[in-house]
Motif scaffolding. Structure first.
Motif, PDB file in Angstrom:
ATOM      1  N   TRP A 163       0.837  -1.201   0.000  1.00  0.00           N
ATOM      2  CA  TRP A 163       0.000   0.000   0.000  1.00  0.00           C
ATOM      3  C   TRP A 163       0.874   1.255   0.000  1.00  0.00           C
ATOM      4  CZ3 TRP A 163      -5.342   0.180  -0.148  1.00  0.00           C
ATOM      5  CH2 TRP A 163      -6.002  -1.043   0.020  1.00  0.00           C
ATOM      6  N   TYR A 164       0.414   2.271  -0.739  1.00  0.00           N
ATOM      7  CA  TYR A 164       1.073   3.576  -0.820  1.00  0.00           C
ATOM      8  C   TYR A 164      -0.030   4.637  -0.841  1.00  0.00           C
ATOM      9  CZ  TYR A 164       4.417   0.237  -2.772  1.00  0.00           C
ATOM     10  OH  TYR A 164       5.190  -0.860  -2.986  1.00  0.00           O
ATOM     11  N   ARG A 165       0.320   5.862  -0.425  1.00  0.00           N
ATOM     12  CA  ARG A 165      -0.668   6.960  -0.416  1.00  0.00           C
ATOM     13  C   ARG A 165      -0.172   8.108  -1.279  1.00  0.00           C
ATOM     14  NH1 ARG A 165      -3.791   7.357   5.052  1.00  0.00           N
ATOM     15  NH2 ARG A 165      -3.714   9.576   4.622  1.00  0.00           N
ATOM     16  N   VAL A 166      -1.130   8.764  -1.920  1.00  0.00           N
ATOM     17  CA  VAL A 166      -0.834   9.934  -2.748  1.00  0.00           C
ATOM     18  C   VAL A 166      -1.900  10.991  -2.474  1.00  0.00           C
ATOM     19  CG1 VAL A 166      -0.473  10.815  -5.083  1.00  0.00           C
ATOM     20  CG2 VAL A 166       0.137   8.442  -4.551  1.00  0.00           C
ATOM     21  N   ASP A 167      -1.485  12.242  -2.248  1.00  0.00           N
ATOM     22  CA  ASP A 167      -2.425  13.351  -2.036  1.00  0.00           C
ATOM     23  C   ASP A 167      -2.777  13.980  -3.384  1.00  0.00           C
ATOM     24  OD1 ASP A 167      -2.435  13.011   0.721  1.00  0.00           O
ATOM     25  OD2 ASP A 167      -0.723  14.357   1.019  1.00  0.00           O
ATOM     26  N   VAL A 168      -4.084  14.096  -3.650  1.00  0.00           N
ATOM     27  CA  VAL A 168      -4.557  14.650  -4.915  1.00  0.00           C
ATOM     28  C   VAL A 168      -5.437  15.867  -4.627  1.00  0.00           C
ATOM     29  CG1 VAL A 168      -5.758  14.165  -7.078  1.00  0.00           C
ATOM     30  CG2 VAL A 168      -4.537  12.323  -5.910  1.00  0.00           C
ATOM     31  N   GLU A 169      -5.009  17.032  -5.096  1.00  0.00           N
ATOM     32  CA  GLU A 169      -5.766  18.266  -4.896  1.00  0.00           C
ATOM     33  C   GLU A 169      -6.967  18.312  -5.854  1.00  0.00           C
ATOM     34  OE1 GLU A 169      -5.113  20.568  -2.698  1.00  0.00           O
ATOM     35  OE2 GLU A 169      -3.059  20.107  -2.038  1.00  0.00           O
ATOM     36  N   GLY A 211      11.391 -10.537  -2.082  1.00  0.00           N
ATOM     37  CA  GLY A 211      10.199 -10.436  -2.907  1.00  0.00           C
ATOM     38  C   GLY A 211      10.517 -10.043  -4.336  1.00  0.00           C
ATOM     39  N   LEU A 212       9.499 -10.050  -5.167  1.00  0.00           N
ATOM     40  CA  LEU A 212       9.661  -9.688  -6.570  1.00  0.00           C
ATOM     41  C   LEU A 212       9.933  -8.188  -6.710  1.00  0.00           C
ATOM     42  CD1 LEU A 212       6.651 -11.700  -8.053  1.00  0.00           C
ATOM     43  CD2 LEU A 212       9.067 -12.336  -8.091  1.00  0.00           C
ATOM     44  N   PRO A 213      10.810  -7.785  -7.648  1.00  0.00           N
ATOM     45  CA  PRO A 213      11.065  -6.353  -7.849  1.00  0.00           C
ATOM     46  C   PRO A 213       9.833  -5.648  -8.394  1.00  0.00           C
ATOM     47  CG  PRO A 213      12.140  -7.651  -9.561  1.00  0.00           C
ATOM     48  CD  PRO A 213      11.607  -8.625  -8.556  1.00  0.00           C
ATOM     49  N   LEU A 214       9.519  -4.523  -7.802  1.00  0.00           N
ATOM     50  CA  LEU A 214       8.330  -3.747  -8.160  1.00  0.00           C
ATOM     51  C   LEU A 214       8.770  -2.329  -8.502  1.00  0.00           C
ATOM     52  CD1 LEU A 214       5.020  -3.608  -6.117  1.00  0.00           C
ATOM     53  CD2 LEU A 214       6.259  -1.503  -6.610  1.00  0.00           C
ATOM     54  N   GLU A 215       8.245  -1.779  -9.587  1.00  0.00           N
ATOM     55  CA  GLU A 215       8.541  -0.398  -9.963  1.00  0.00           C
ATOM     56  C   GLU A 215       7.225   0.357 -10.093  1.00  0.00           C
ATOM     57  OE1 GLU A 215      12.002   0.856 -12.594  1.00  0.00           O
ATOM     58  OE2 GLU A 215      10.303   1.144 -13.954  1.00  0.00           O
ATOM     59  N   LEU A 216       7.094   1.439  -9.351  1.00  0.00           N
ATOM     60  CA  LEU A 216       5.856   2.222  -9.304  1.00  0.00           C
ATOM     61  C   LEU A 216       6.110   3.638  -9.797  1.00  0.00           C
ATOM     62  CD1 LEU A 216       2.853   2.441  -8.309  1.00  0.00           C
ATOM     63  CD2 LEU A 216       3.790   3.205  -6.114  1.00  0.00           C
ATOM     64  N   THR A 217       5.321   4.070 -10.756  1.00  0.00           N
ATOM     65  CA  THR A 217       5.396   5.440 -11.257  1.00  0.00           C
ATOM     66  C   THR A 217       4.170   6.204 -10.784  1.00  0.00           C
ATOM     67  OG1 THR A 217       6.580   4.739 -13.243  1.00  0.00           O
ATOM     68  CG2 THR A 217       5.543   6.903 -13.298  1.00  0.00           C
ATOM     69  N   VAL A 218       4.396   7.352 -10.173  1.00  0.00           N
ATOM     70  CA  VAL A 218       3.307   8.210  -9.690  1.00  0.00           C
ATOM     71  C   VAL A 218       3.457   9.577 -10.335  1.00  0.00           C
ATOM     72  CG1 VAL A 218       2.293   9.343  -7.676  1.00  0.00           C
ATOM     73  CG2 VAL A 218       3.136   6.993  -7.488  1.00  0.00           C
ATOM     74  N   ASP A 219       2.369  10.100 -10.896  1.00  0.00           N
ATOM     75  CA  ASP A 219       2.392  11.432 -11.506  1.00  0.00           C
ATOM     76  C   ASP A 219       1.082  12.130 -11.179  1.00  0.00           C
ATOM     77  OD1 ASP A 219       3.629  13.426 -12.880  1.00  0.00           O
ATOM     78  OD2 ASP A 219       3.031  12.753 -14.865  1.00  0.00           O
ATOM     79  N   VAL A 220       1.176  13.284 -10.547  1.00  0.00           N
ATOM     80  CA  VAL A 220      -0.003  14.101 -10.233  1.00  0.00           C
ATOM     81  C   VAL A 220       0.086  15.363 -11.068  1.00  0.00           C
ATOM     82  CG1 VAL A 220      -1.311  15.278  -8.441  1.00  0.00           C
ATOM     83  CG2 VAL A 220      -0.080  13.166  -7.891  1.00  0.00           C
ATOM     84  N   VAL A 221      -0.873  15.550 -11.977  1.00  0.00           N
ATOM     85  CA  VAL A 221      -0.844  16.657 -12.928  1.00  0.00           C
ATOM     86  C   VAL A 221      -2.173  17.405 -12.887  1.00  0.00           C
ATOM     87  CG1 VAL A 221       0.766  15.442 -14.445  1.00  0.00           C
ATOM     88  CG2 VAL A 221      -1.687  15.201 -14.819  1.00  0.00           C
ATOM     89  N   ASP A 222      -2.216  18.557 -13.558  1.00  0.00           N
ATOM     90  CA  ASP A 222      -3.482  19.275 -13.687  1.00  0.00           C
ATOM     91  C   ASP A 222      -4.467  18.409 -14.448  1.00  0.00           C
ATOM     92  OD1 ASP A 222      -2.488  21.447 -12.344  1.00  0.00           O
ATOM     93  OD2 ASP A 222      -1.855  22.498 -14.168  1.00  0.00           O
ATOM     94  N   GLY A 223      -5.681  18.315 -13.950  1.00  0.00           N
ATOM     95  CA  GLY A 223      -6.683  17.449 -14.554  1.00  0.00           C
ATOM     96  C   GLY A 223      -7.204  17.996 -15.864  1.00  0.00           C
TER      97      GLY A 223
END
Length: 421
Positions: A267-273, A362-374
């Motif tokens: 689990w990971y958290r991301v703040d989205v305006e 564990g298995l290698p995991l790569e996560l990309t997160v991008d928060v942009v103007d909607g």
């Protein structure tokens, strides 16, 4: 009939437009490119006895490799630190134990002295065994240190002769170290077993496999791979997901790496305006032998557990990496000080292994997160999730409508002619 024809044409146009929208997704920037350290390339050349074979443009495979190396050395960018390692170049005997240790650094990885490197290549003569696995391990050590891009280019004309040190397993071990090293492989002759082995080596580290049968093809491909090493790279940030949303680390836009055990949730958290859009993707790599039929699930949920959107992908054993992604646009708010929404990202996998295969790490995991103007107006390239295909949708629908009219008119005309005759 005319109505059915028009509907069919319009439906085809709509499907084509949707496919175009998926093919041209809006770009997302994640992570910061590095480049402070010079890119490094280690050319690993098979100098085993089979390289004497004359089947490349009328000459030996060794002659083709030497010519290609000389041209590559002339074209190597100044900023690239290049080295050359050999396998099977020094031991001509029949002792397998000794032959499987036959790998040496012909030219050390560092600033390139073209004359010295060419002189070293000129001394090579096809000699011994094909210890690909040991050579890859040593080549990884050659490239150790620094944050710049690291690339091994392996050139071989046959399979590894030093099993049980499986070169594919060696490549997976190198990938599991998380040092950002890519292995590209080139096969000098068409051979099914060799192709499978070299393809597996390349896929384990995100590299490429190419079969070449002519000297100019070999030169062009090696040049391309060396040039690619000079391109800026993105260094992922190591993070550690939690077993529940409440404990999850909060991530900003970027590229992240983690490890996920078999069947585990991260689990990971991301703040989205308000007015922003969250774009996330995940790739899970099988860096060891896994059972066929597996999947990866990426979910975006609220802190209360309600699912917002999901992305999922399934595999059947034909690839070592499985990826999926999602997008979540948060609507604008009438309140100027509206708080950001905490979105929880859940990553789940259904990989499994046979008994005897290690499950840790564990298995290698790569996560990309991008928060942009909607997306806003309809002319926004991300509007309605159609990407750059939105403008094409209108065009193709119009073309489909016109085509339906023309087909209907032509059908009626042909029917009228038939009745007259």
């Amino acid at each position: 009939m005319i109505t059915r024809t028009r509907l069919a044409a319009g439906a085809c146009a709509l499907l084509a437009a949707l496919a175009a929208g998926m093919a041209f997704p809006a770009g997302a920037s994640a992570g910061e490119p590095t480049g402070e350290d010079a890119p490094k390339v280690d050319l690993v050349l098979d100098v085993s006895g089979s390289m004497r074979t004359r089947d490349i443009d009328g000459g030996t495979r060794m002659a083709a490799a030497k010519q290609a190396f000389n041209e590559v050395l002339d074209a190597t960018p100044e900023e690239v630190q290049l080295g050359i390692r050999t396998l099977g170049a020094d031991y001509p005997g029949d002792d397998r134990k000794t032959g499987c240790k036959d790998t040496a650094q012909l030219y050390p990885v560092g600033p390139l002295d073209r004359t010295e490197a060419k002189t070293a290549v000129a001394t090579l003569s096809p000699t011994g065994w094909t210890p690909i696995g040991p050579a890859l391990l040593k080549a990884a050590d050659d490239l150790d240190g620094g944050d710049g891009s690291k690339r091994i280019v392996l050139i071989s004309d046959g399979e590894d002769t030093c099993a049980p040190l499986d070169p594919c397993e060696v490549a997976r071990e190198i990938a599991a170290k998380g040092i950002g090293l890519t292995i590209d492989t080139l096969g000098l002759v068409p051979n099914t077993k060799m192709r499978r082995q070299l393809s597996c080596i390349a896929e384990a580290t995100g590299g490429t496999y190419t079969s070449v049968e002519h000297t100019d093809e070999l030169t062009d491909k090696v040049n391309q791979l060396v040039d690619r090493a000079a391109d800026p790279v993105v260094t992922p940030v190591a993070t550690e997901g939690a077993d529940a949303c409440a404990k999850a680390p909060t991530l900003k836009s970027g590229l992240y790496t983690d490890r996920e055990e078999f069947g585990q949730q991260r689990w990971y958290r991301v703040d989205v305006e308000p007015g922003q859009e969250l774009r996330a993707s995940v790739s899970v790599g099988a860096d060891r032998a896994v059972n066929p039929s597996y999947g990866v699930l990426l979910r975006a949920v609220t802190v209360h557990g309600r699912e917002i959107v999901r992305g999922e992908a399934a595999g059947n054993g034909r690839t070592d990496v499985l990826s999926t992604g999602l997008r979540y646009p948060k609507a604008e708010s009438d309140e100027d000080d509206a708080p950001a929404e905490a979105v929880c990202l859940q990553v789940t996998n259904s990989f499994s292994v046979a008994s005897g295969v290690k499950t840790t790490p564990g298995l290698p995991l790569e996560l990309t997160v991008d928060v942009v103007d909607g997306p806003g107006d309809s002319d926004d390239v991300a509007a309605f999730g159609l990407g750059r295909g939105w403008w094409l949708l209108g065009l193709l629908v119009l073309v489909g409508f016109v085509a339906g009219l023309l087909w209907g008119w032509l059908s009626r005309w042909r029917f009228a002619i038939w009745r007259t005759n």
